[in-house]
Design a protein around this motif. Structure first.
Motif, PDB file in Angstrom:
ATOM      1  N   THR A 123       0.830  -1.206   0.000  1.00  9.96           N
ATOM      2  CA  THR A 123       0.000   0.000   0.000  1.00  9.96           C
ATOM      3  C   THR A 123       0.861   1.251   0.000  1.00  9.96           C
ATOM      4  N   VAL A 124       1.863   1.288   0.864  1.00 12.57           N
ATOM      5  CA  VAL A 124       2.741   2.460   0.945  1.00 12.57           C
ATOM      6  C   VAL A 124       3.492   2.658  -0.372  1.00 12.57           C
ATOM      7  N   LEU A 125       3.995   1.581  -0.942  1.00  6.03           N
ATOM      8  CA  LEU A 125       4.732   1.714  -2.206  1.00  6.03           C
ATOM      9  C   LEU A 125       3.832   2.161  -3.348  1.00  6.03           C
ATOM     10  N   LYS A 126       2.588   1.711  -3.376  1.00  2.00           N
ATOM     11  CA  LYS A 126       1.654   2.174  -4.410  1.00  2.00           C
ATOM     12  C   LYS A 126       1.366   3.662  -4.238  1.00  2.00           C
ATOM     13  N   ARG A 127       1.191   4.091  -2.986  1.00  2.00           N
ATOM     14  CA  ARG A 127       0.962   5.512  -2.731  1.00  2.00           C
ATOM     15  C   ARG A 127       2.184   6.333  -3.117  1.00  2.00           C
ATOM     16  N   LEU A 128       3.358   5.824  -2.794  1.00  2.00           N
ATOM     17  CA  LEU A 128       4.593   6.520  -3.136  1.00  2.00           C
ATOM     18  C   LEU A 128       4.761   6.602  -4.650  1.00  2.00           C
TER      19      LEU A 128
END
Length: 185
Positions: A123-128
């Motif tokens: 999730t964090v990597l997709k947001r980033l």
């Protein structure tokens, strides 16, 4: 690599909801505290706290509000412009990208043991990824590299310099805020 018109301040470094108590408002877990442009913490909160659509809808308003509050607290807004706030907000994503790559390497065993940890990392990597694309941080990196390569890191950065690094979509929102402010006066 600070220059005369870039403010640095002590920031928390990891201001996600898990590191806040709300009554009274208190930050915990200060291991990532550092001196850097203050917009770092806003970007970090947006990355962890908001999905890409919500962030896109509200980030410029949040930056504007933050910029206004800096002025109320004594920061010279002629030298620390809204555009420079927006630049630092976007620019901090490069720092976050490097941190996330390091964190994933260090957390790989935990991810194998706890699937929820893996889901959170994805999730964090997709947001980033969405953030990096929205803010086109390659322009910001090129700007920094050019200043280093030409030996101009001590030359003050102009508002036109800041604007040259910002994506068109963000510039349009910033210009709309300025236009609305002029119409109110």
């Amino acid at each position: 690599m600070y220059n005369a018109n870039i403010i640095g301040t002590l920031i928390h470094g990891d201001p996600r909801p898990e590191n806040l108590f709300f009554n009274p408002l208190t930050f915990i877990d200060l291991q990532l505290a550092m001196e850097t442009p203050p917009e770092h913490d806003i970007m970090w909160m947006c990355m962890y706290g908001f999905g890409p659509e919500y962030r896109r809808e509200h980030e410029i308003d949040l930056i504007y509000h933050y910029h206004t509050e800096l002025g109320k607290r004594g920061i010279d807004l002629d030298s620390h412009t809204l555009e420079s706030c927006a630049f630092h907000f976007g620019d901090e994503a490069g720092f976050m990208f490097a941190e996330q790559i390091i964190a994933i390497k260090d957390m790989s065993k935990k991810i194998e043991e706890d699937p929820k940890m893996g889901e959170m990392c994805v999730t964090v990597l997709k947001r980033l990824d969405a953030f990096i694309q929205d803010w086109d941080i390659s322009k910001m990196l090129e700007f920094h590299l050019n200043r280093v390569n030409t030996g101009t890191t001590n030359v003050p950065i102009t508002n036109d310099d800041w604007r040259s690094c910002l994506p068109e979509a963000q510039l349009q929102k910033i210009d709309a805020i300025f236009k609305a402010k002029k119409n109110v006066k």
